[in-house]
Design a protein around this motif. Structure first.
Motif, PDB file in Angstrom:
ATOM      1  N   HIS C  79       0.821  -1.213   0.000  1.00 45.29           N
ATOM      2  CA  HIS C  79       0.000   0.000   0.000  1.00 45.29           C
ATOM      3  C   HIS C  79       0.858   1.268   0.000  1.00 45.29           C
ATOM      4  N   GLY C  80       2.161   1.128  -0.119  1.00 42.46           N
ATOM      5  CA  GLY C  80       3.041   2.276  -0.070  1.00 42.46           C
ATOM      6  C   GLY C  80       3.538   2.691  -1.447  1.00 42.46           C
ATOM      7  N   GLY C  81       4.521   3.583  -1.431  1.00 38.10           N
ATOM      8  CA  GLY C  81       5.064   4.078  -2.685  1.00 38.10           C
ATOM      9  C   GLY C  81       6.580   4.188  -2.642  1.00 38.10           C
ATOM     10  N   VAL C  82       7.170   4.197  -3.823  1.00 36.51           N
ATOM     11  CA  VAL C  82       8.610   4.354  -3.974  1.00 36.51           C
ATOM     12  C   VAL C  82       8.852   5.621  -4.787  1.00 36.51           C
ATOM     13  N   VAL C  83       9.588   6.548  -4.194  1.00 33.81           N
ATOM     14  CA  VAL C  83       9.950   7.764  -4.919  1.00 33.81           C
ATOM     15  C   VAL C  83      11.128   7.451  -5.838  1.00 33.81           C
ATOM     16  N   LEU C 141      12.828   5.242  -1.191  1.00 32.09           N
ATOM     17  CA  LEU C 141      13.429   6.121  -2.198  1.00 32.09           C
ATOM     18  C   LEU C 141      14.420   5.284  -2.989  1.00 32.09           C
ATOM     19  N   SER C 142      14.347   5.404  -4.295  1.00 33.41           N
ATOM     20  CA  SER C 142      15.277   4.663  -5.149  1.00 33.41           C
ATOM     21  C   SER C 142      16.002   5.629  -6.081  1.00 33.41           C
ATOM     22  N   VAL C 143      17.323   5.545  -6.086  1.00 31.06           N
ATOM     23  CA  VAL C 143      18.116   6.353  -7.013  1.00 31.06           C
ATOM     24  C   VAL C 143      18.998   5.427  -7.845  1.00 31.06           C
ATOM     25  N   THR C 144      19.374   5.892  -9.013  1.00 22.50           N
ATOM     26  CA  THR C 144      20.193   5.088  -9.910  1.00 22.50           C
ATOM     27  C   THR C 144      21.588   5.687  -9.982  1.00 22.50           C
ATOM     28  N   GLN C 145      22.563   4.866  -9.673  1.00 20.51           N
ATOM     29  CA  GLN C 145      23.969   5.318  -9.639  1.00 20.51           C
ATOM     30  C   GLN C 145      24.789   4.411 -10.520  1.00 20.51           C
ATOM     31  N   ALA C 146      25.274   4.800 -11.674  1.00 17.52           N
ATOM     32  CA  ALA C 146      25.046   6.035 -12.395  1.00 17.52           C
ATOM     33  C   ALA C 146      23.640   6.029 -12.996  1.00 17.52           C
ATOM     34  N   THR C 147      23.138   7.236 -13.275  1.00 15.45           N
ATOM     35  CA  THR C 147      21.758   7.334 -13.745  1.00 15.45           C
ATOM     36  C   THR C 147      21.595   6.765 -15.154  1.00 15.45           C
ATOM     37  N   GLU C 148      20.344   6.701 -15.549  1.00 10.77           N
ATOM     38  CA  GLU C 148      19.990   6.184 -16.873  1.00 10.77           C
ATOM     39  C   GLU C 148      20.606   7.037 -17.977  1.00 10.77           C
ATOM     40  N   TYR C 149      21.072   8.241 -17.645  1.00  9.60           N
ATOM     41  CA  TYR C 149      21.718   9.100 -18.637  1.00  9.60           C
ATOM     42  C   TYR C 149      23.227   9.148 -18.425  1.00  9.60           C
TER      43      TYR C 149
END
Lengths: 315, 315, 315, 315
Positions: C79-83, C141-149
């Protein structure tokens, strides 16, 4: 015997709404904050705390199926399992709702006469389960008080199941769709009929209500979780005060117990006519190839019950 | 301005139940088969067929959230997506219910003033989506009539969206939580306000009802599917006749339209006092940093609306 | 410029398996207990503990999508969310896998150049969310390291995001599908490139591996939970030693870093030819209407990179 | 008897990869388009069409659990059920994966010796199910060929089950984790061992492969659906050519059958020593309180099998 009494015993789901429940609903007509922010909904925690003599949180919900499944969703993760009887309502009659609410968790089926579980029967299911990722692990235990066959757990029996659940780290849920009938039959405190459970589906609809059962939690975190999940299931009705009013009306002056006693008495009258078909406790009749099911409700008329009893005796 | 009128405009969710709805519910007290096997529930298909002038199937359901999500669950598979406005109720206010009912399907957000979609806005979302398994594919389109900001789609606008949906193989759903207000505002046939949609959430609760909205399907297979899923969601109430009775009462003699007209009239009175804040169609007010939201309902008193209008004019 | 170099830059997903990875897989041929009970799989916890300098638990998994989604399933309830960023892989390229693994949880999309998040961008998403059941609450919270760019978070940047996550009670996940490229570009410790995260998808497949990425947890309970969920997702391969061997081979003598440096160097050579299209850090090129994407891998040949660079310079 | 042979019979999951499978994987090292866009993956449809003599679509997948569950997800809706044996792998050993992939659908358990189903046993499960929303309806039937106890369905037996499935509108799935052993044992065409099923899990991993089983569909729409769901499950590996190569190597010159025959022969040798414990067909041994399980594989050495047989004979 005419068909009228037969019709009257078809299902307690068909029974009328109790006059005091109607009154309470009408009295809720005055505008109040929506959802469960009204004063009546807000009073449920306190009322159930008082009824059970320990901190409790109460949520209204529109069906017994939703009550059971929302409760279990707070006790069992998607990759876990819920031990229940092979003939439990959650397994046999809820159209797969546990699979939906528990995101695919598994029901683990135990055996027992009259849909009643024993610690031994539960252990027979869970003891062979190795702590191995190939096997679904039990997360919760659910029992029905009174059972789908109208059998009741005595207070020592339900306590023993709760002890086992605690020992094994299982959440403990009581499906009390007909909890009033069980308490009336046992003549004990509600707390003793439910045992030290984590969550109780407290049935009102079959007992004079219209569209509100309650889920009672004995842990604040689970209650909070259930509130998120209730909304997510589309069960947070905007005019919730009308549901809360039903529950409060049934709790007021123990109307729920009076209704249950009336239903039990009618059942007993019928059962008395059935000789060896009589089952222990208050009676809903077994059904099957050679069985019939008669269901009494809060408003079963004494004359109907007597007429049915006489008809059975005359068979 | 006293606080009483302010309170009166808090939410149509808080409004009382209409007297004729109460009467119909009381009249349903006579025992009938449970669930949706009673005569009132069974009459819904015919009533909606008559209302929309094409074969229709009607199911009662206890909330608008459940109505929307059950409808969409028949139009979108778990691996698909539903295109909707960024401020659509299903995206913004349903606590994640679409994710639950659609088993993780994706909402695909389009832009537009006043929460209104256009074919162009929908195409901007779906045209870039290649038919590639890495990308979720759109399966359905959902629009809200009237929108969350009180805007209405004119009949040509909704028809154009339906055409686009059909061209692209998308199921077409209309969230009509305030459908009555839209029809009353448009002064058109219900069928034209909904367009040739596959499923319509037909709101009753905000419009004089208590605990029953309707989902209207225009395809028998989807209706059947929704019946399985309704039970699975714990929404098949055992005393369903009390829900059906609410819907029938609102449909009878077009009470739903009369109620919606009354609410729209009250809204118009207030809006007239607001000058440049007036929005097209009937008005619910925008809200935000420099905005207020006043919600009228079927029972908004003319004197309250006038008092509010005067207070606004005096600002 | 011939087509051969162009083909070579199509995707690091297409690159061959590194010879030392092949060797390690062949060496795993000797029979061992199935699933992850072999010695190689069992060594992963220790190896990642050593690599990150704090207690870590490592699981092999057959794809980056599964790595991300299994990790997030331990950080976010249904029932939650991922930023995450609007262009994060989990939102844009995983075919709805997060919806599946997280049982319908919501992705909450934040903005930022080059698919990079900032604390400010995250707050813009989560600050308006009231603690109200109608609104999905952020859980992770999810971040991409390195990002998609191809952009990298500097160590202070990732630390700041971790601090924010902790303050708000959010689980913190790093999608490190190209984590090696980030570490190589930053020239820092792996622990600093990942920040104090709860879970890291440690990409191997794009970096010389064949069919094994790793999920690294920094909490034993989450690792245990992921083991249950991995089996439930059909990702517990019976001959898991062949996957573990790939990861161990890449960790051995920091082959993963050497491979990443080679890819970065090739990218830098190309980028040098592109003038104002150059992006910071090591470079994967932006793509879009006026953009091209060239992807280097561990085995991009220096001569190919130079040929491409010359071709670009000649445009 | 030394411990070496014992270890050799622990599980076919532990067996080494066949040399020709290794060769095929190495040959796939040349860069190709990612996912399943490479030429080897693209050849699977044709190869399985040829093998089964009717139009077929083949997908690689990294485990038997995922193969079964993805196949079933195309045959059973979330509110439906799959009839299978009480000891079927999907019920007993997949960690709840069917609940995950089928979004909470129900497994409906039938009885039968040696984990073998009969039409009668299936009817005993499905005949009592009324078409009532309170009861989960069967959508599919799954049988295991050979069964979890090493029993095989003769071609007439599997055909009879397929006929029943078709009559009742059930999708028909065959779990062929050890399909090669069954075909080798029956000495029939693959098509006859699978019957006219809708989907077959074609096991390769236990039969000389490393990390690729196949799902074979006999209907294009289901195959397409499975491709969306495979990505969504994180099972669309980027370097899929290495999986496809394994399957192709096993199909080439019927290596899969040769491997299965070798395993069956070793099993037969051991079984011959076991007297009354011998089970029909090729033999994997029952296990339980008074039972042992020895599993042969493609590479079980004749001398090991003989040594074990002698040891058993000497008991």
């Amino acid at each position: 015997m005419t068909s009228a009494p037969i019709k009257a015993f078809m299902s307690d789901n068909a029974a009328a709404v109790h006059p005091r429940v109607w009154e309470a609903m009408r009295a809720a007509d005055d505008p109040q904050p929506p959802y469960d922010n009204d004063a009546i909904s807000q009073s449920l925690d306190e009322r159930f705390t008082s009824l059970f003599g320990r901190p409790a949180w109460g949520l209204w919900i529109a069906s017994g199926t939703a009550a059971n499944c929302l409760a279990l969703a707070t006790l069992c993760e998607p990759h876990g399992g819920v031990v229940c009887h092979r003939e439990a309502h959650i397994e046999a009659d809820e159209g797969g709702a546990p699979g939906f609410y528990l995101h695919g968790a598994k029901l683990m089926l135990a055996e027992g006469d009259g849909a009643k579980l024993t610690p031994q029967a539960v252990r027979a299911v869970i003891d062979p389960i190795r702590p191995d990722v190939h096997w679904v692990q039990p997360h919760a235990l659910s029992v029905t008080q009174a059972t789908e066959y109208g059998r009741v757990y005595r207070t020592a029996e339900i306590a023993a199941l709760a002890v086992l659940a605690k020992e094994r780290g299982l959440g403990f849920h009581v499906d009390g769709a007909r909890f009033g009938n069980a308490v009336a039959s046992l003549g004990c405190l509600p707390a003793d009929a439910a045992g030290p459970c984590d969550a109780l589906s407290f049935g009102c609809i079959k007992n004079g209500g219209m569209s509100a059962d309650a889920i009672v939690f004995f842990d604040e975190d689970r209650a909070k979780l259930a509130r998120w999940r209730r909304k997510r299931a589309g069960h947070l009705q905007s005019k919730g005060r009308y549901l809360a009013a039903q529950i409060v009306a049934l709790l007021e002056d123990d109307l729920w117990l009076a209704n249950a006693r009336a239903a039990n008495a009618a059942a007993a009258e019928i059962a008395g006519a059935c000789g060896d078909r009589l089952m222990q406790g208050f009676a809903f009749y077994d059904w099957g190839d050679d069985a019939a099911r008669f269901v009494t409700a809060w408003n079963t008329r004494e004359e109907d019950a007597r007429a049915l009893a006489q008809a059975i005796a005359a068979l």
